[in-house]
Design a protein around this motif. Structure first.
Motif, PDB file in Angstrom:
ATOM      1  N   PRO A 246       0.508  -1.032   0.302  1.00  0.00           N
ATOM      2  CA  PRO A 246       0.302  -0.083   0.091  1.00  0.00           C
ATOM      3  C   PRO A 246       0.885   0.829   0.023  1.00  0.00           C
ATOM      4  CG  PRO A 246      -0.440  -1.183   2.227  1.00  0.00           C
ATOM      5  CD  PRO A 246       0.736  -1.765   1.367  1.00  0.00           C
ATOM      6  N   GLU A 247       0.475   2.553  -0.470  1.00  0.00           N
ATOM      7  CA  GLU A 247       1.138   3.747  -0.816  1.00  0.00           C
ATOM      8  C   GLU A 247       0.651   4.753   0.335  1.00  0.00           C
ATOM      9  OE1 GLU A 247       3.511   4.563  -4.588  1.00  0.00           O
ATOM     10  OE2 GLU A 247       1.948   6.703  -4.038  1.00  0.00           O
ATOM     11  N   TYR A 248      -1.244   4.671   0.058  1.00  0.00           N
ATOM     12  CA  TYR A 248      -1.659   5.582   0.893  1.00  0.00           C
ATOM     13  C   TYR A 248      -3.341   5.723   1.104  1.00  0.00           C
ATOM     14  CZ  TYR A 248      -3.197   8.321  -2.957  1.00  0.00           C
ATOM     15  OH  TYR A 248      -3.355   8.833  -4.186  1.00  0.00           O
ATOM     16  N   PHE A 249      -4.161   5.440   1.913  1.00  0.00           N
ATOM     17  CA  PHE A 249      -5.182   5.684   2.168  1.00  0.00           C
ATOM     18  C   PHE A 249      -5.578   6.463   2.789  1.00  0.00           C
ATOM     19  CE2 PHE A 249      -9.644   4.072   3.684  1.00  0.00           C
ATOM     20  CZ  PHE A 249     -10.125   3.009   2.357  1.00  0.00           C
ATOM     21  N   ALA A 250      -6.273   7.593   2.376  1.00  0.00           N
ATOM     22  CA  ALA A 250      -7.158   8.828   2.672  1.00  0.00           C
ATOM     23  C   ALA A 250      -8.326   8.349   2.985  1.00  0.00           C
ATOM     24  CB  ALA A 250      -6.109   9.827   1.521  1.00  0.00           C
ATOM     25  N   VAL A 251      -9.083   9.059   3.917  1.00  0.00           N
ATOM     26  CA  VAL A 251     -10.588   9.374   4.392  1.00  0.00           C
ATOM     27  C   VAL A 251     -10.349  10.886   4.294  1.00  0.00           C
ATOM     28  CG1 VAL A 251     -12.177   9.240   5.442  1.00  0.00           C
ATOM     29  CG2 VAL A 251     -10.473   7.595   5.502  1.00  0.00           C
ATOM     30  N   ALA A 252     -11.196  11.710   3.250  1.00  0.00           N
ATOM     31  CA  ALA A 252     -10.920  12.270   3.302  1.00  0.00           C
ATOM     32  C   ALA A 252     -12.279  13.454   2.206  1.00  0.00           C
ATOM     33  CB  ALA A 252     -10.447  13.041   1.666  1.00  0.00           C
ATOM     34  N   ASP A 253     -12.710  14.693   2.768  1.00  0.00           N
ATOM     35  CA  ASP A 253     -12.767  15.783   1.709  1.00  0.00           C
ATOM     36  C   ASP A 253     -13.301  15.530   0.429  1.00  0.00           C
ATOM     37  OD1 ASP A 253     -14.940  18.310   2.994  1.00  0.00           O
ATOM     38  OD2 ASP A 253     -14.510  18.240   0.985  1.00  0.00           O
ATOM     39  N   ALA A 254     -14.301  14.681  -0.557  1.00  0.00           N
ATOM     40  CA  ALA A 254     -14.477  14.611  -1.678  1.00  0.00           C
ATOM     41  C   ALA A 254     -14.632  16.229  -2.609  1.00  0.00           C
ATOM     42  CB  ALA A 254     -15.783  14.006  -1.765  1.00  0.00           C
ATOM     43  N   GLN A 255     -14.421  17.208  -1.352  1.00  0.00           N
ATOM     44  CA  GLN A 255     -14.125  18.290  -2.638  1.00  0.00           C
ATOM     45  C   GLN A 255     -13.119  19.213  -2.437  1.00  0.00           C
ATOM     46  OE1 GLN A 255     -17.248  21.162  -2.279  1.00  0.00           O
ATOM     47  NE2 GLN A 255     -16.492  22.278  -3.634  1.00  0.00           N
ATOM     48  N   THR A 256     -12.271  19.474  -1.476  1.00  0.00           N
ATOM     49  CA  THR A 256     -10.973  20.028  -1.138  1.00  0.00           C
ATOM     50  C   THR A 256      -9.921  18.395  -0.708  1.00  0.00           C
ATOM     51  OG1 THR A 256     -11.370  19.498   1.453  1.00  0.00           O
ATOM     52  CG2 THR A 256     -12.056  21.776   0.744  1.00  0.00           C
ATOM     53  N   LEU A 257     -10.123  17.175  -0.389  1.00  0.00           N
ATOM     54  CA  LEU A 257      -9.630  16.823  -0.690  1.00  0.00           C
ATOM     55  C   LEU A 257      -8.364  16.786   1.124  1.00  0.00           C
ATOM     56  CD1 LEU A 257      -8.188  16.213  -4.578  1.00  0.00           C
ATOM     57  CD2 LEU A 257     -10.713  15.418  -3.383  1.00  0.00           C
ATOM     58  N   GLN A 258      -8.735  16.933   1.700  1.00  0.00           N
ATOM     59  CA  GLN A 258      -7.837  17.527   2.763  1.00  0.00           C
ATOM     60  C   GLN A 258      -8.499  16.434   3.588  1.00  0.00           C
ATOM     61  OE1 GLN A 258      -5.254  19.640   2.813  1.00  0.00           O
ATOM     62  NE2 GLN A 258      -6.381  19.841   0.484  1.00  0.00           N
ATOM     63  N   PRO A 259      -7.791  15.601   4.558  1.00  0.00           N
ATOM     64  CA  PRO A 259      -7.788  14.125   5.287  1.00  0.00           C
ATOM     65  C   PRO A 259      -8.445  14.835   6.724  1.00  0.00           C
ATOM     66  CG  PRO A 259      -5.303  14.859   5.589  1.00  0.00           C
ATOM     67  CD  PRO A 259      -6.269  15.853   4.617  1.00  0.00           C
ATOM     68  N   LEU A 260      -9.604  13.745   6.966  1.00  0.00           N
ATOM     69  CA  LEU A 260     -10.396  14.188   7.839  1.00  0.00           C
ATOM     70  C   LEU A 260     -10.623  13.739   8.780  1.00  0.00           C
ATOM     71  CD1 LEU A 260     -13.693  13.390   6.019  1.00  0.00           C
ATOM     72  CD2 LEU A 260     -13.354  15.607   6.416  1.00  0.00           C
ATOM     73  N   ALA A 261     -10.958  14.737  10.442  1.00  0.00           N
ATOM     74  CA  ALA A 261      -9.913  14.622  11.246  1.00  0.00           C
ATOM     75  C   ALA A 261     -11.909  13.807  12.040  1.00  0.00           C
ATOM     76  CB  ALA A 261      -9.610  15.528  12.444  1.00  0.00           C
TER      77      ALA A 261
END
Lengths: 282, 282
Positions: free
Chosen positions: A238-253
């Protein structure tokens, strides 16, 4: 279907199409076409008078010379697929035609490219924005069609269009998958049999994670479980797995009510780098 | 002369002009027009069917908020000058119309903007490239006209056009000067009488330096003598004096046979920042 190989030829073609009042749809690709590309051509066909597909393996968006060298190139097979799908002109230029001189300007998309593909492939979105700008200027489309498998790319291209006031509409179409869930990708051709057998895990992990997001499991927990599931497959790095805002793409806390979430991953499988994503509306 | 204030209005106008096969010339300005601007309009008139002048004091290219606030704005006087010079449409948008959302992407032109204006006005050429890209997309010109007083700006815009394959031609026109040699500039309006009286020194220093370049005095000597001459005027605060390759804009340690030299300066005079340059063919 006309085949064009020079920038001047394409410009002359699209200038006269524009003058004739014909609506132009553009489908930029790197070739090795699959059903994901062809649905873009079909969508353009349904909405435009003229459908221009481009096939150009763009060197400036590859951060890895080996990946560029090994990228599948099957121009004759591609050309056979395009006309029946509704393509009216194929633009297939050489590298020298697209880059007669080395490019000096560099694009930076800020936070939008500090994550996921942008973070792991330095310079990738500069290359994407450069070649997409060139293709927009040569093809003068009313609409340009992109696949949502490259979710971050679509976001960057939308930002490019908004920030520079390109007079065109971006249309994004859903990812097309094999029967076992594997997202269609030109790079799938490079998977050997064991890697191909393991590959559906990517989408399985994404759909399991999407269910967890729906159930309200925290982004950190979702990410940890997905990473564990990916790590369990020995063929896969794996290289990354991200849970992000679909618009800003920033990772979500934490999740924000009313805002869609995108789950994105990249992984190496038998020497091939694959990406995939799913969007969760909340 | 039509007056347009919306991006959509300009796009509709230029789309129909293009469809009618009319050649479009674009003259982007920040208003407070003088003979330097009007020669651009006249040149466009001689070469194109449709001449679009734009007046927009672009906030993103000002690194200094006070400079932006004080930039002369005389829209009614400008409009009166444009039609007789041959302008067929004036585009004068609001800041909100040009920037409905904050811009995310940033341009970097590398070495081309590490010197002179780029070095002394951080972000300046990002703002220039952004607004010029927008105006090109809205006005769809066949030719765009710029003044050589902004020599580095012309170089950056040419690079932008080449790197992104904009389908248009950049036309650069010589600096127009007052009888005493002062380069015409919208900012000259802000000079008080003593500053205005001292201002011709800038061009005097440039012409003296150009002669020294012709005579083969070394770049360092030319620069030192010019800086000394500028420093002798108490009203004037020099910012830079550069002896550079006219194309790459990089400072010269020695002359290269067959390559033109550009001498560029910036100086503050009674609270007003002025620039000027001369080119020496060798």
């Amino acid at each position: 279907m006309q085949i064009l190989t020079t920038a001047a030829g394409l410009q002359a073609h699209t200038e006269s199409a524009r003058q004739a009042g014909r609506r132009i749809g553009l489908v930029p690709t790197m070739g090795a076409l699959h059903a994901g590309h062809l649905q873009l051509v079909q969508a353009a066909r349904a909405e435009c008078d003229e459908v221009i597909a481009t096939i150009f393996v763009n060197p400036t968006q590859f951060n890895n010379a080996e990946d560029f060298r090994l990228y599948p190139r099957v121009p004759d097979a591609d050309a056979v697929l395009l006309a029946p799908a509704g393509c009216t002109a194929l633009f297939a230029p050489s590298v020298e035609e697209m880059y007669p001189q080395p490019t000096v300007l560099r694009f930076d998309f800020g936070d939008l490219e500090r994550v996921m593909e942008g973070a792991h492939r330095p310079g990738h979105f500069n290359g994407v924005a450069t070649v997409v700008s060139k293709l927009f200027h040569l093809a003068r489309p009313h609409r340009a069609y992109f696949g949502q498998k490259d979710w971050q790319q679509v976001a960057v291209v939308r930002q490019l269009v908004a920030d520079l006031s390109f007079d065109l509409e971006i249309v994004a179409r859903p990812t097309i998958r094999e029967a076992d869930g594997l997202a269609m990708s030109s790079r799938n051709r490079r998977l050997d049999a064991p890697a191909r057998a393991a590959a559906p895990l990517l989408y399985q992990v994404l759909t399991a994670a999407a269910e967890q997001v729906q159930q309200g499991l925290s982004p950190l927990q979702v990410q940890a479980q997905a990473e564990a599931a990916l790590a369990a497959e020995p063929l896969l790095t794996p290289e990354y797995f991200a849970v992000a805002d679909a618009q800003t793409l920033q990772p979500l806390a934490a999740y924000v009510p009313g805002r869609a979430v995108v789950l994105c991953l990249a992984a190496h499988l038998g020497g091939v780098r694959l990406i995939d994503n799913v969007v969760v509306e909340r």
